[in-house]
Design a protein around this motif. Structure first.
Motif, short mmCIF file in Angstrom:
data_model
loop_
_atom_site.label_atom_id
_atom_site.label_comp_id
_atom_site.label_asym_id
_atom_site.label_seq_id
_atom_site.Cartn_x
_atom_site.Cartn_y
_atom_site.Cartn_z
N ASP A 98 -12.88 11.58 2.10
CA ASP A 98 -12.94 11.36 0.65
C ASP A 98 -14.00 10.31 0.36
OD1 ASP A 98 -12.53 11.22 -2.03
OD2 ASP A 98 -10.41 10.65 -1.94
N SER A 100 -5.36 9.80 -3.83
CA SER A 100 -6.12 8.76 -3.14
C SER A 100 -5.23 7.59 -2.74
CB SER A 100 -7.25 8.25 -4.04
OG SER A 100 -8.17 9.30 -4.34
N LEU A 125 -13.65 7.97 -2.70
CA LEU A 125 -12.47 7.12 -2.83
C LEU A 125 -12.87 5.66 -2.99
CD1 LEU A 125 -9.44 6.41 -2.58
CD2 LEU A 125 -9.74 6.45 -0.09
#
Length: 442
Positions: A298, A265, A301
Protein backbone atom coordinates in the motif's frame (compact mmCIF):
# COMPACT_ATOMS: atom_id res chain seq x y z
CA UNK A 1 -79.07 52.03 -23.07
CA UNK A 2 -82.83 51.65 -23.29
CA UNK A 3 -84.25 48.87 -25.50
CA UNK A 4 -83.93 49.70 -29.21
CA UNK A 5 -85.37 47.87 -32.18
CA UNK A 6 -83.24 46.92 -35.19
CA UNK A 7 -84.37 45.75 -38.63
CA UNK A 8 -80.96 45.27 -40.26
CA UNK A 9 -77.86 43.36 -39.25
CA UNK A 10 -75.36 46.19 -39.96
CA UNK A 11 -77.18 48.60 -37.68
CA UNK A 12 -77.32 45.95 -34.94
CA UNK A 13 -73.60 45.21 -35.27
CA UNK A 14 -72.84 48.93 -35.17
CA UNK A 15 -74.86 49.29 -31.95
CA UNK A 16 -73.14 46.34 -30.27
CA UNK A 17 -69.69 47.68 -31.18
CA UNK A 18 -70.72 51.03 -29.76
CA UNK A 19 -71.73 49.36 -26.50
CA UNK A 20 -68.38 47.56 -26.34
CA UNK A 21 -66.48 50.81 -26.91
CA UNK A 22 -68.60 52.79 -24.50
CA UNK A 23 -68.10 50.29 -21.68
CA UNK A 24 -64.47 49.58 -22.53
CA UNK A 25 -64.96 45.84 -22.83
CA UNK A 26 -61.79 43.83 -23.49
CA UNK A 27 -61.36 43.09 -27.19
CA UNK A 28 -61.87 39.29 -26.87
CA UNK A 29 -65.15 39.74 -24.98
CA UNK A 30 -66.33 42.45 -27.38
CA UNK A 31 -65.61 40.35 -30.45
CA UNK A 32 -67.38 37.34 -28.97
CA UNK A 33 -70.40 39.48 -28.07
CA UNK A 34 -70.67 40.91 -31.60
CA UNK A 35 -70.46 37.44 -33.15
CA UNK A 36 -72.99 35.97 -30.72
CA UNK A 37 -75.55 38.76 -31.17
CA UNK A 38 -75.14 38.63 -34.96
CA UNK A 39 -75.70 34.85 -35.15
CA UNK A 40 -78.80 34.97 -32.97
CA UNK A 41 -80.29 37.95 -34.81
CA UNK A 42 -79.59 36.63 -38.33
CA UNK A 43 -82.41 34.07 -38.25
CA UNK A 44 -85.00 36.60 -37.08
CA UNK A 45 -83.89 39.34 -39.49
CA UNK A 46 -83.74 36.94 -42.47
CA UNK A 47 -87.35 36.01 -41.71
CA UNK A 48 -88.34 39.70 -42.06
CA UNK A 49 -88.69 40.35 -38.36
CA UNK A 50 -86.89 42.68 -35.98
CA UNK A 51 -84.84 42.37 -32.79
CA UNK A 52 -84.54 44.47 -29.67
CA UNK A 53 -81.25 45.15 -27.89
CA UNK A 54 -80.75 46.46 -24.36
CA UNK A 55 -77.57 47.14 -22.32
CA UNK A 56 -77.63 47.98 -18.58
CA UNK A 57 -74.90 48.20 -15.94
CA UNK A 58 -75.72 46.19 -12.81
CA UNK A 59 -73.79 46.50 -9.52
CA UNK A 60 -73.05 43.23 -7.73
CA UNK A 61 -71.75 42.50 -4.20
CA UNK A 62 -68.07 43.11 -3.70
CA UNK A 63 -67.99 46.50 -5.41
CA UNK A 64 -68.01 45.03 -8.92
CA UNK A 65 -70.19 45.95 -11.88
CA UNK A 66 -71.63 43.75 -14.62
CA UNK A 67 -72.79 44.82 -18.04
CA UNK A 68 -76.08 43.03 -18.84
CA UNK A 69 -76.71 42.85 -22.61
CA UNK A 70 -80.09 41.42 -23.60
CA UNK A 71 -81.24 40.47 -27.10
CA UNK A 72 -84.96 39.88 -27.81
CA UNK A 73 -84.96 37.94 -31.09
CA UNK A 74 -87.61 35.29 -30.54
CA UNK A 75 -87.20 31.59 -31.31
CA UNK A 76 -86.92 30.26 -34.87
CA UNK A 77 -85.94 26.81 -36.14
CA UNK A 78 -82.68 28.28 -37.49
CA UNK A 79 -81.69 29.94 -34.21
CA UNK A 80 -78.45 28.52 -32.76
CA UNK A 81 -78.31 27.30 -29.18
CA UNK A 82 -77.10 30.05 -26.79
CA UNK A 83 -74.70 27.53 -25.26
CA UNK A 84 -72.96 27.04 -28.63
CA UNK A 85 -72.29 30.74 -29.29
CA UNK A 86 -68.77 32.21 -29.16
CA UNK A 87 -69.94 33.92 -25.97
CA UNK A 88 -72.51 31.60 -24.35
CA UNK A 89 -75.56 33.36 -23.00
CA UNK A 90 -78.49 32.66 -20.71
CA UNK A 91 -81.75 31.95 -22.59
CA UNK A 92 -85.40 32.21 -21.57
CA UNK A 93 -88.35 30.31 -23.09
CA UNK A 94 -89.52 33.41 -25.06
CA UNK A 95 -86.27 33.53 -27.02
CA UNK A 96 -84.54 36.24 -25.01
CA UNK A 97 -80.81 35.77 -24.48
CA UNK A 98 -78.75 37.72 -21.96
CA UNK A 99 -75.01 38.10 -21.38
CA UNK A 100 -73.46 39.37 -18.17
CA UNK A 101 -69.95 40.72 -18.67
CA UNK A 102 -67.67 41.94 -15.86
CA UNK A 103 -66.50 45.54 -16.16
CA UNK A 104 -63.18 46.90 -15.00
CA UNK A 105 -62.54 50.39 -13.68
CA UNK A 106 -62.82 51.73 -17.19
CA UNK A 107 -66.38 50.40 -17.45
CA UNK A 108 -67.74 53.20 -15.28
CA UNK A 109 -66.72 55.73 -17.93
CA UNK A 110 -69.19 54.26 -20.38
CA UNK A 111 -71.74 57.02 -19.73
CA UNK A 112 -69.23 59.52 -21.13
CA UNK A 113 -69.39 57.69 -24.49
CA UNK A 114 -73.03 56.71 -25.13
CA UNK A 115 -73.43 54.00 -27.73
CA UNK A 116 -74.76 54.98 -31.10
CA UNK A 117 -77.82 53.05 -32.16
CA UNK A 118 -77.95 54.35 -35.69
CA UNK A 119 -76.49 52.36 -38.58
CA UNK A 120 -73.20 53.60 -40.03
CA UNK A 121 -73.62 56.60 -42.30
CA UNK A 122 -72.60 56.23 -45.94
CA UNK A 123 -69.18 57.58 -46.79
CA UNK A 124 -68.59 60.48 -49.16
CA UNK A 125 -69.80 64.08 -49.40
CA UNK A 126 -72.82 63.37 -51.57
CA UNK A 127 -75.32 60.56 -51.37
CA UNK A 128 -74.66 57.79 -53.82
CA UNK A 129 -77.26 56.72 -56.39
CA UNK A 130 -79.70 54.07 -55.23
CA UNK A 131 -78.24 51.16 -57.20
CA UNK A 132 -74.67 52.00 -56.24
CA UNK A 133 -75.67 52.43 -52.63
CA UNK A 134 -77.30 48.99 -52.55
CA UNK A 135 -74.28 47.38 -54.22
CA UNK A 136 -71.93 49.06 -51.75
CA UNK A 137 -74.09 47.88 -48.85
CA UNK A 138 -74.07 44.32 -50.16
CA UNK A 139 -70.29 44.42 -50.62
CA UNK A 140 -69.86 45.86 -47.15
CA UNK A 141 -72.12 43.18 -45.72
CA UNK A 142 -70.22 40.43 -47.51
CA UNK A 143 -66.91 41.80 -46.27
CA UNK A 144 -68.24 41.99 -42.70
CA UNK A 145 -69.57 38.44 -42.93
CA UNK A 146 -66.20 37.18 -44.16
CA UNK A 147 -64.37 39.00 -41.36
CA UNK A 148 -66.80 37.66 -38.81
CA UNK A 149 -66.23 34.16 -40.14
CA UNK A 150 -62.49 34.56 -39.79
CA UNK A 151 -62.93 36.07 -36.33
CA UNK A 152 -65.18 33.20 -35.28
CA UNK A 153 -62.65 30.67 -36.48
CA UNK A 154 -59.89 32.51 -34.62
CA UNK A 155 -61.94 32.65 -31.43
CA UNK A 156 -62.76 28.95 -31.77
CA UNK A 157 -59.07 28.23 -32.10
CA UNK A 158 -58.41 30.39 -29.03
CA UNK A 159 -61.03 28.44 -27.09
CA UNK A 160 -59.47 25.17 -28.15
CA UNK A 161 -56.00 26.36 -27.15
CA UNK A 162 -57.31 27.70 -23.83
CA UNK A 163 -58.98 24.39 -23.07
CA UNK A 164 -55.80 22.53 -23.99
CA UNK A 165 -53.73 24.92 -21.88
CA UNK A 166 -55.96 24.35 -18.84
CA UNK A 167 -55.75 20.59 -19.40
CA UNK A 168 -51.98 20.72 -19.66
CA UNK A 169 -51.77 22.87 -16.53
CA UNK A 170 -53.92 20.37 -14.64
CA UNK A 171 -51.76 17.49 -15.87
CA UNK A 172 -48.61 19.40 -14.98
CA UNK A 173 -49.95 20.13 -11.50
CA UNK A 174 -50.79 16.45 -11.02
CA UNK A 175 -47.36 15.46 -12.35
CA UNK A 176 -45.61 17.96 -10.09
CA UNK A 177 -47.62 16.69 -7.14
CA UNK A 178 -46.68 13.12 -7.99
CA UNK A 179 -43.02 14.03 -8.48
CA UNK A 180 -42.98 15.87 -5.16
CA UNK A 181 -44.55 12.91 -3.39
CA UNK A 182 -42.05 10.57 -5.06
CA UNK A 183 -39.19 12.88 -4.10
CA UNK A 184 -40.34 12.85 -0.47
CA UNK A 185 -40.58 9.06 -0.56
CA UNK A 186 -37.12 8.81 -2.08
CA UNK A 187 -35.72 11.14 0.56
CA UNK A 188 -37.28 9.05 3.31
CA UNK A 189 -36.02 5.86 1.69
CA UNK A 190 -32.55 7.35 1.26
CA UNK A 191 -32.50 8.35 4.91
CA UNK A 192 -33.54 4.84 5.93
CA UNK A 193 -30.83 3.34 3.73
CA UNK A 194 -28.23 5.73 5.16
CA UNK A 195 -29.15 4.75 8.68
CA UNK A 196 -29.18 1.05 7.86
CA UNK A 197 -25.86 1.42 6.05
CA UNK A 198 -24.38 3.25 8.99
CA UNK A 199 -25.65 0.64 11.45
CA UNK A 200 -24.14 -2.19 9.40
CA UNK A 201 -20.81 -0.39 9.15
CA UNK A 202 -20.86 0.31 12.89
CA UNK A 203 -21.46 -3.35 13.65
CA UNK A 204 -18.72 -4.41 11.25
CA UNK A 205 -16.24 -1.94 12.67
CA UNK A 206 -17.12 -2.89 16.24
CA UNK A 207 -16.53 -6.52 15.29
CA UNK A 208 -13.08 -5.60 13.97
CA UNK A 209 -12.07 -3.72 17.10
CA UNK A 210 -10.16 -5.71 19.73
CA UNK A 211 -12.16 -7.15 22.64
CA UNK A 212 -11.68 -5.65 26.10
CA UNK A 213 -8.84 -6.99 28.21
CA UNK A 214 -8.84 -7.30 31.98
CA UNK A 215 -5.56 -6.59 33.73
CA UNK A 216 -5.14 -6.94 37.49
CA UNK A 217 -3.97 -3.55 38.76
CA UNK A 218 -5.08 -1.53 35.70
CA UNK A 219 -8.38 -0.18 34.32
CA UNK A 220 -8.78 0.54 30.60
CA UNK A 221 -11.60 2.19 28.58
CA UNK A 222 -12.01 3.65 25.11
CA UNK A 223 -14.36 6.01 23.27
CA UNK A 224 -14.72 6.27 19.49
CA UNK A 225 -16.93 8.67 17.49
CA UNK A 226 -16.93 8.99 13.68
CA UNK A 227 -16.98 12.36 11.94
CA UNK A 228 -20.24 11.35 10.20
CA UNK A 229 -22.63 9.17 12.27
CA UNK A 230 -24.14 7.78 9.04
CA UNK A 231 -20.70 6.73 7.78
CA UNK A 232 -19.01 5.42 10.93
CA UNK A 233 -15.96 3.89 9.27
CA UNK A 234 -12.74 5.81 9.63
CA UNK A 235 -9.01 5.63 10.08
CA UNK A 236 -8.88 6.05 13.89
CA UNK A 237 -8.14 2.65 15.38
CA UNK A 238 -6.61 1.06 18.47
CA UNK A 239 -5.35 -2.29 19.67
CA UNK A 240 -4.47 -3.62 23.12
CA UNK A 241 -3.12 -6.99 24.14
CA UNK A 242 -1.16 -8.81 26.83
CA UNK A 243 2.32 -9.82 25.74
CA UNK A 244 3.97 -13.09 26.85
CA UNK A 245 6.18 -11.20 29.32
CA UNK A 246 3.08 -9.88 31.15
CA UNK A 247 3.23 -6.30 29.87
CA UNK A 248 0.30 -4.53 28.27
CA UNK A 249 0.82 -3.30 24.70
CA UNK A 250 -1.42 -0.50 23.32
CA UNK A 251 -1.43 0.81 19.75
CA UNK A 252 -3.26 3.98 18.63
CA UNK A 253 -3.41 4.63 14.86
CA UNK A 254 -4.76 7.51 12.79
CA UNK A 255 -4.72 6.60 9.08
CA UNK A 256 -5.10 9.39 6.53
CA UNK A 257 -8.60 9.88 5.12
CA UNK A 258 -12.07 8.63 5.98
CA UNK A 259 -14.27 5.73 5.04
CA UNK A 260 -13.58 2.09 4.33
CA UNK A 261 -10.18 2.68 2.73
CA UNK A 262 -8.78 4.41 5.81
CA UNK A 263 -10.27 1.68 8.02
CA UNK A 264 -8.46 -0.95 5.98
CA UNK A 265 -5.20 1.01 6.29
CA UNK A 266 -5.59 1.36 10.07
CA UNK A 267 -6.34 -2.36 10.41
CA UNK A 268 -3.25 -3.22 8.38
CA UNK A 269 -1.14 -1.09 10.69
CA UNK A 270 -2.56 -2.55 13.92
CA UNK A 271 -2.21 -6.13 12.65
CA UNK A 272 1.39 -5.56 11.58
CA UNK A 273 2.26 -3.90 14.91
CA UNK A 274 0.57 -6.73 16.85
CA UNK A 275 2.54 -9.35 14.92
CA UNK A 276 5.85 -7.56 15.48
CA UNK A 277 5.08 -7.04 19.18
CA UNK A 278 4.21 -10.71 19.69
CA UNK A 279 7.40 -11.71 17.87
CA UNK A 280 9.36 -9.74 20.47
CA UNK A 281 10.75 -6.93 18.30
CA UNK A 282 12.08 -3.95 20.28
CA UNK A 283 9.55 -1.18 20.81
CA UNK A 284 11.82 1.44 19.23
CA UNK A 285 11.96 -0.48 15.93
CA UNK A 286 8.30 -1.39 15.44
CA UNK A 287 7.14 1.83 13.71
CA UNK A 288 9.91 1.66 11.08
CA UNK A 289 9.47 -2.08 10.54
CA UNK A 290 5.72 -1.67 10.12
CA UNK A 291 6.40 0.84 7.36
CA UNK A 292 8.78 -1.55 5.66
CA UNK A 293 6.19 -4.35 5.77
CA UNK A 294 3.21 -2.35 4.46
CA UNK A 295 4.81 0.05 1.96
CA UNK A 296 5.16 -2.53 -0.86
CA UNK A 297 1.48 -3.48 -0.57
CA UNK A 298 0.00 0.00 0.00
CA UNK A 299 2.36 2.73 -1.22
CA UNK A 300 -0.26 5.44 -0.58
CA UNK A 301 -0.67 4.51 3.09
CA UNK A 302 0.02 7.32 5.57
CA UNK A 303 -0.68 6.90 9.27
CA UNK A 304 0.45 8.29 12.59
CA UNK A 305 1.13 5.78 15.37
CA UNK A 306 1.57 5.91 19.14
CA UNK A 307 2.77 2.76 20.95
CA UNK A 308 2.64 2.25 24.72
CA UNK A 309 4.03 -0.58 26.89
CA UNK A 310 2.94 -0.75 30.53
CA UNK A 311 4.15 -3.17 33.20
CA UNK A 312 1.24 -3.74 35.60
CA UNK A 313 3.65 -4.96 38.29
CA UNK A 314 5.92 -1.92 38.42
CA UNK A 315 3.95 0.74 36.49
CA UNK A 316 6.87 1.18 34.09
CA UNK A 317 5.72 3.01 30.95
CA UNK A 318 7.54 3.06 27.61
CA UNK A 319 6.35 5.07 24.58
CA UNK A 320 7.27 5.14 20.87
CA UNK A 321 5.81 7.77 18.54
CA UNK A 322 5.39 8.17 14.80
CA UNK A 323 4.07 11.71 14.13
CA UNK A 324 1.18 11.18 16.60
CA UNK A 325 -0.13 13.62 19.25
CA UNK A 326 1.66 13.06 22.57
CA UNK A 327 0.23 11.02 25.43
CA UNK A 328 -1.13 12.91 28.45
CA UNK A 329 -0.60 11.72 32.01
CA UNK A 330 -2.62 13.13 34.93
CA UNK A 331 -0.95 12.31 38.22
CA UNK A 332 -2.79 11.29 41.35
CA UNK A 333 -1.91 14.68 42.89
CA UNK A 334 -3.67 16.52 40.00
CA UNK A 335 -0.61 17.60 38.03
CA UNK A 336 -0.59 16.87 34.31
CA UNK A 337 2.16 16.49 31.69
CA UNK A 338 2.37 15.74 27.98
CA UNK A 339 4.92 13.01 27.28
CA UNK A 340 6.48 14.54 24.17
CA UNK A 341 8.39 12.28 21.81
CA UNK A 342 9.59 12.91 18.27
CA UNK A 343 9.19 10.51 15.36
CA UNK A 344 7.72 10.09 11.88
CA UNK A 345 4.71 8.00 10.93
CA UNK A 346 4.17 5.21 8.45
CA UNK A 347 4.36 6.51 4.88
CA UNK A 348 6.36 9.56 6.01
CA UNK A 349 10.00 10.18 5.02
CA UNK A 350 12.40 8.38 7.38
CA UNK A 351 9.63 6.65 9.35
CA UNK A 352 10.21 5.57 12.93
CA UNK A 353 10.40 6.80 16.51
CA UNK A 354 13.55 8.81 17.28
CA UNK A 355 13.79 7.20 20.69
CA UNK A 356 11.71 5.51 23.41
CA UNK A 357 10.43 7.65 26.26
CA UNK A 358 10.25 6.02 29.67
CA UNK A 359 8.08 7.04 32.62
CA UNK A 360 6.22 5.45 35.52
CA UNK A 361 2.51 5.23 36.27
CA UNK A 362 1.92 5.29 40.02
CA UNK A 363 -1.24 4.26 41.76
CA UNK A 364 -4.07 6.63 40.77
CA UNK A 365 -2.24 8.04 37.72
CA UNK A 366 -4.32 8.40 34.54
CA UNK A 367 -2.85 7.99 31.04
CA UNK A 368 -4.76 9.45 28.05
CA UNK A 369 -4.01 8.31 24.49
CA UNK A 370 -6.02 9.92 21.66
CA UNK A 371 -6.16 11.00 18.02
CA UNK A 372 -6.06 14.57 16.73
CA UNK A 373 -9.83 14.64 16.21
CA UNK A 374 -10.08 15.17 19.98
CA UNK A 375 -7.84 18.25 20.19
CA UNK A 376 -8.25 19.86 16.75
CA UNK A 377 -12.04 20.20 16.57
CA UNK A 378 -11.61 23.99 16.81
CA UNK A 379 -8.70 24.05 14.33
CA UNK A 380 -6.20 25.11 17.01
CA UNK A 381 -4.22 22.12 18.33
CA UNK A 382 -2.39 24.17 20.99
CA UNK A 383 -5.65 25.51 22.39
CA UNK A 384 -7.08 21.99 22.15
CA UNK A 385 -4.24 20.47 24.14
CA UNK A 386 -4.77 23.07 26.86
CA UNK A 387 -8.48 22.27 27.03
CA UNK A 388 -7.68 18.54 27.11
CA UNK A 389 -5.55 19.02 30.24
CA UNK A 390 -8.40 20.89 31.94
CA UNK A 391 -10.99 18.28 31.00
CA UNK A 392 -8.84 15.26 31.91
CA UNK A 393 -8.03 16.75 35.34
CA UNK A 394 -11.74 17.47 35.92
CA UNK A 395 -12.77 13.86 35.19
CA UNK A 396 -9.71 12.01 36.48
CA UNK A 397 -11.50 10.68 39.60
CA UNK A 398 -14.52 9.29 37.73
CA UNK A 399 -14.77 5.56 36.91
CA UNK A 400 -12.43 4.87 34.02
CA UNK A 401 -15.21 3.64 31.72
CA UNK A 402 -16.80 7.12 31.93
CA UNK A 403 -13.68 9.21 31.39
CA UNK A 404 -13.08 8.95 27.60
CA UNK A 405 -16.68 9.82 26.70
CA UNK A 406 -16.85 12.67 29.24
CA UNK A 407 -13.61 14.17 27.94
CA UNK A 408 -14.77 13.89 24.32
CA UNK A 409 -18.04 15.64 25.22
CA UNK A 410 -16.10 18.54 26.78
CA UNK A 411 -13.77 18.81 23.81
CA UNK A 412 -16.59 18.83 21.21
CA UNK A 413 -18.89 21.53 22.58
CA UNK A 414 -17.83 23.51 19.48
CA UNK A 415 -16.83 21.66 16.30
CA UNK A 416 -15.28 23.71 13.51
CA UNK A 417 -13.39 20.79 12.00
CA UNK A 418 -15.27 17.47 12.26
CA UNK A 419 -13.02 14.43 12.34
CA UNK A 420 -13.00 10.88 13.65
CA UNK A 421 -12.21 10.87 17.36
CA UNK A 422 -10.57 8.26 19.55
CA UNK A 423 -9.88 8.64 23.28
CA UNK A 424 -8.36 5.86 25.37
CA UNK A 425 -7.86 6.00 29.15
CA UNK A 426 -5.61 3.84 31.35
CA UNK A 427 -5.50 4.13 35.14
CA UNK A 428 -3.15 2.23 37.42
CA UNK A 429 -5.18 1.06 40.38
CA UNK A 430 -2.34 -0.46 42.39
CA UNK A 431 0.14 -3.32 42.47
CA UNK A 432 -1.34 -6.62 41.20
CA UNK A 433 -2.06 -9.21 43.89
CA UNK A 434 0.61 -11.91 44.10
CA UNK A 435 -0.45 -15.08 42.39
CA UNK A 436 -2.90 -13.23 40.11
CA UNK A 437 -0.73 -10.84 38.08
CA UNK A 438 -2.96 -11.00 35.00
CA UNK A 439 -6.58 -11.86 34.58
CA UNK A 440 -5.96 -12.66 30.91
CA UNK A 441 -7.89 -11.63 27.83
CA UNK A 442 -10.79 -13.14 25.88
Amino acid sequence: MSPHTFHTLPSLRHAVRGICRAHCLPSPNGARLVLSVSRLATAALDAGGSVRLEAVEQPVPGGRTLLAVTLHAGRTPASPSPADLPLPGQATPDGTVAWHLPLGEAGSRGEDRPPSLAPPAPRGDAPAPGGAREAAAEGYEAEIAALEGELGAALSRVDTLSTELHRLKDELAETNSGVLALYVQLEERDEQLRRAHGQILRELEDALRPPPITVNGMDLAVHYAPADPDAPTGGDFYDWLLLPDGTVHITVVDALGHGVRSTRSALNVTHAVRTLALEGHPLESIVARTHDILAPFDPDLMATVLLARIDPETGALRLANGSHPPALVVRADGTADYLELRGRGIGFPLPGSDTVREDTLHEGDLLMLYTDGLTESRRDPIEGEARLVTSARAHARRPVEEIPGAVAKDMHTVILHPDDTLALAVRRTGKPQRGHPLAGQP
